[in-house]
Design an enzyme around this catalytic site. Structure first.
Site, PDB file in Angstrom:
ATOM      1  N   ASP A 187     129.041 100.274 -38.995  1.00  0.00           N
ATOM      2  CA  ASP A 187     129.045 101.148 -37.822  1.00  0.00           C
ATOM      3  C   ASP A 187     130.064 102.269 -38.009  1.00  0.00           C
ATOM      4  O   ASP A 187     130.313 102.698 -39.139  1.00  0.00           O
ATOM      5  CB  ASP A 187     129.359 100.321 -36.570  1.00  0.00           C
ATOM      6  CG  ASP A 187     128.635 100.829 -35.341  1.00  0.00           C
ATOM      7  OD1 ASP A 187     129.021 101.905 -34.852  1.00  0.00           O
ATOM      8  OD2 ASP A 187     127.697 100.169 -34.871  1.00  0.00           O
ATOM      9  N   HIS A 228     132.039 102.140 -30.738  1.00  0.00           N
ATOM     10  CA  HIS A 228     130.792 101.374 -30.815  1.00  0.00           C
ATOM     11  C   HIS A 228     130.935 100.149 -31.708  1.00  0.00           C
ATOM     12  O   HIS A 228     130.562  99.027 -31.328  1.00  0.00           O
ATOM     13  CB  HIS A 228     129.685 102.299 -31.317  1.00  0.00           C
ATOM     14  CG  HIS A 228     128.308 101.745 -31.190  1.00  0.00           C
ATOM     15  ND1 HIS A 228     127.614 101.221 -32.264  1.00  0.00           N
ATOM     16  CD2 HIS A 228     127.490 101.623 -30.122  1.00  0.00           C
ATOM     17  CE1 HIS A 228     126.422 100.816 -31.856  1.00  0.00           C
ATOM     18  NE2 HIS A 228     126.313 101.052 -30.567  1.00  0.00           N
ATOM     19  N   SER A 406     121.886  98.043 -28.945  1.00  0.00           N
ATOM     20  CA  SER A 406     123.119  97.965 -29.725  1.00  0.00           C
ATOM     21  C   SER A 406     123.941  96.748 -29.339  1.00  0.00           C
ATOM     22  O   SER A 406     124.705  96.232 -30.155  1.00  0.00           O
ATOM     23  CB  SER A 406     123.958  99.228 -29.516  1.00  0.00           C
ATOM     24  OG  SER A 406     123.342 100.347 -30.101  1.00  0.00           O
TER      25      SER A 406
END
Length: 785
Positions: A187, A228, A406
């Site tokens: 990520d 994230h 996600s």
């Protein structure tokens, strides 16, 4: 008045209720010691005297083994030891519990009694075994965490709506937490110094491909959006009972990070990320993909595809890396995950999302390659996922707002980590099979469930159903590996046929015979892939359906209103899992139609190719495996004493652990520049020195006179140092100007020429003047140079 006994009012009065109660209580008080002394004879289950007790295993002295005889022996032995026989222990024949009669005794007296009992029991011939009973500490197997946000983690333990969670607490109670498994989050980085992640962080599995160094720490950005990866990592492995934030689904696992999304991304970088530290990292969690805009068709390119394939072959000591990918968040744009090459790959586990009410969220995509779903956030009225957050910029270290697919993919990665703890040798295909076999179907008004020929239910919205940690782990515990991957590839089928507008359609067929499958042994299906080349003025108007031999339909290419690309499809591969477990032999039908309004140009199916993936399992084998797994769902195999043997992994060469960091690279560049500078400087100095020597020479080209001795130099004491090495004149009248470039003899050291032996100068003269010697008068030595 006659004399009589004087009345005492308190005694002569009739006995009332209070007086009777006092007498009864007094009697009970006097009886308590006697009752407690005999309570032990009622059996060991009710024993609670608190005094010493012994478990004794007896054998009959008479040899008959009758329970009545053993009971009499036990009574006599207990009495001899000063104890009371409390009865047989459960259903164990010949096992009795001897207890000490109740009563307060000083510690010294208790110790003396203990020694006496031990002596009696040890010396009795009927006693096979005895042991004084000790208090054992046991705790109820319930899960309690002091993490402040754990009560809000409804996806782990939903107290508001029981059953609408991943059903993981029972697995935790059996000490299955992902121990020994490493999950890497590919990520924008992982803030591994935060207290919810630091204890489980795996530096040896991490890397930063954006900065080319081993530290995947996220970098602050203008949009405050590089949190994230940290959020995904917290979902997987957040540490429990640290009084901070939340708990990860596999909180005993190790967590690594590969930073690759915080900068320009190339095919080669993706390939490196998919195989980075693939003997350390077991599971790759990838909550990203192409743009979810309803008009993009993209996926891994040549190197990325090769890396995915290499990972499932060589990763994890040959058992295969597990790649978990999110299905995408383009639902509001009518997007479909069959246009996402990562979700469409046979090498990945494609995971979608449902909200806390079990419904398909507004952002979720549909596709035929969807394997399963798990929980995530929904609309604003529903709860999202609580997880660790970064504490950089505006972050607080904890968030209640993680959502989208996600958030679903990391939950699936964590559940797979639980599976690998109980069965480390699961292959990448084993994991896919277990998901198919154990996912649970549930009702959603948007879902269209269809049961295929093998008995598996699938919907384009939810795959094979909702992931259930309890079912996954229990199935993994008794799973034996599926047979080898078998495949069949048809020829490239050139069609060049027009695609009509709806309601008409183009239908092309391909029959796979028994002979076609003999070489590979393929019997039952797993993935079915179709590669097409189509020209069309508006790609989003196309609808493609694939029918397996059983008649099971897969919508492999859904129409998309926002996709107006005029180039169609160029060797794009669609895949489906809806025919999982069905027979491979038979006729496959590809049906294409144009659902658009444009009629000015017709689309053309140029060519297509069919690829089947599966195994040599038969339909009977699949049914047997289904029954076996259902028998394991009680949890009877989920303990440490039961373990199937695991085959050894392959000996894959380790990666080179040395990495050139940016600082090291800068140092090497500076050293290199310094070396080049000094090399140039030295060469320039040598060149200038030679030019200076050459300019001071007085040797001329032409006839060379080599004197034996310079008389003038001899007299002045300078030997030959002031005499030119080559001259056509007398040394005493030498000219100081140079008429040509120096020869080899010009550069000879003067101290060599001052020696008495002139053979050297003569030889050097011969080297400098390779031409033939001329006949000259006696007493002169000249050469034509």
């Amino acid at each position: 008045m006659p004399k009589g006994r004087q009345k005492v009012p308190h005694l002569d009065a009739p006995l009332g209720l209070p007086t009777c109660l006092w007498l009864e209580l007094a009697g009970l008080f006097l009886l308590v010691p006697w009752v407690m002394g005999l309570a032990g004879t009622g059996g060991p289950d009710g024993q609670g005297t608190g005094g010493p007790s012994w478990a004794v295993h007896l054998e009959s002295l008479e040899g008959d083994g009758e329970e009545e005889t053993l009971e009499q022996q036990a009574d006599a032995l207990a009495q001899a030891a000063g104890l009371v026989n409390a009865g047989r222990i459960g259903e164990l024949q010949g096992h009795y519990l001897f207890v000490q009669p109740a009563g307060h005794r000083p510690a010294l007296e208790v110790e003396a009694i203990r020694q006496q009992v031990e002596a009696v029991l040890a010396g009795h011939e009927a006693v096979r075994w005895h042991s004084e009973q000790r208090l054992l500490r046991r705790a109820k197997r319930s899960v309690h965490f002091n993490d402040p946000k754990y009560p809000q983690q409804w996806h782990l333990n939903n107290r508001r709506s029981p059953g609408r969670d991943i059903n993981v607490t029972g697995v935790w109670e059996r000490n299955v937490t992902g121990r020994g498994v490493t999950v890497v989050v590919v990520d924008d980085g992982v803030e591994h110094t935060i207290q919810d992640i630091a204890p489980n962080y795996s530096p040896e599995g991490s890397y930063d491909l954006n900065s080319n160094d081993p530290d995947p720490m996220p970098h602050p950005d203008v949009e405050n959006g590089n949190h994230h990866g940290t959020r995904c990592a917290g979902e997987i492995a957040a540490v429990p009972n640290n009084s901070f934030c939340a708990v990860g689904v596999a909180y005993g696992s190790r967590i690594a990070g590969i930073r690759v999304l915080d900068g320009p991304l190339t095919d080669s970088m993706e390939a490196v990320a998919f195989n980075k530290h693939y003997q350390i990292n077991d599971i790759y969690s990838c909550s990203w993909g192409p743009d979810d805009d309803g008009k993009t068709v993209d996926g891994p390119h040549q190197l990325g595809k090769a890396a995915l394939q290499h990972g499932v072959i060589a990763g994890r000591q040959g058992f295969g890396s597990i790649f978990v990918v999110a299905s995408g968040n383009g639902g509001q744009h009518n997007d479909n995950c069959n246009y996402d090459g990562y979700a469409n790959s046979i090498y990945t586990v494609t995971i979608g999302a449902v909200d806390e009410e079990g419904r398909m969220p507004f952002y979720a995509e549909e596709c035929a390659s969807m394997l399963a779903v798990t929980f995530s956030g929904g609309d604003k009225m529903l709860r999202s996922i609580v997880t660790t957050d970064w504490d950089l910029q505006k972050g607080t270290g904890c968030t209640e707002g993680h959502t989208g697919t996600s958030a679903a993919a990391p939950l699936a990665a964590g559940m797979i980590a639980l599976m690998l703890q109980v069965r480390p040798c699961l292959t990448w295909r084993d994991v896919q099979h277990i998901i198919v076999f154990t996912a649970t179907r549930y009702e959603d008004r948007r879902a269209e469930w269809v049961t295929n020929e093998a008995g598996f239910s699938h919907s384009h919205q939810h795959g094979f159903g909702l992931l259930n940690a309890w079912r996954l782990v229990n199935a993994a515990k008794i799973w034996t590996s599926v047979p080898y991957l078998a495949s069949y590839v048809s020829p490239v089928l050139k069609e060049n046929k027009a695609i009509p507008q709806s309601p008409r359609s183009l239908e092309v067929l391909w029959n796979v015979s028994r002979m076609d499958l003999e070489m590979s042994g393929l019997k039952t299906l797993e993935h079915v892939a179709v590669t097409v080349s189509i020209t069309h003025p508006r790609r989003g108007s196309l609808e493609l359906k694939l029918f397996c031999p059983s008649g099971m339909m897969s919508l492999i290419g859904a129409p998309r209103s926002m996709d107006s690309d005029p180039n169609g499809f160029n060797d794009w591969t669609f895949s489906t899992v809806r025919c999982w477990g069905e027979r491979a032999r038979g006729t496959y039908r590809l049906v294409i139609r144009d659902v658009g309004d444009e009629s000015f140009q017709v689309g053309i199916l140029r060519q297509w190719q069919l690829t089947l993936y599966g195994s040599v399992w038969s339909a009977v084998d699949i049914r047997d495996r289904q029954r076996l797994l259902e028998s394991a769902m009680s949890g009877k195999y989920l303990h440490d004493d039961f373990a199937l043997p695991c085959p050894p992994g392959l000996k894959i060469p380790e990666e080179d652990g040395y990495t050139i960091t940016p600082n090291t690279l800068k140092t090497l560049v500076l050293v290199g520049c310094f070396t080049v500078f000094w090399t140039v400087y030295y060469m320039l100095e040598v060149y200038l020195s030679q030019r200076n020597v050459a300019s001071n020479q007085v040797c001329r080209s032409g006839p060379c006179h080599w004197p034996h001795r310079s008389r003038k130099a001899k007299e002045e004491g300078t030997e030959l140092e002031s005499v030119p090495l080559c001259s056509s004149k007398d040394p005493d009248e030498v000219e100081t100007e140079s008429r040509g470039p120096p020869t080899t003899s010009d550069l000879l050291a003067p101290d060599l020429l001052e020696q008495g032996d002139w053979s050297l100068s003569q030889n050097k003269s011969a080297l400098d003047c390779p031409h033939q010697h001329l006949d000259v008068p006696h007493g002169k030595e000249e050469q034509i140079c």
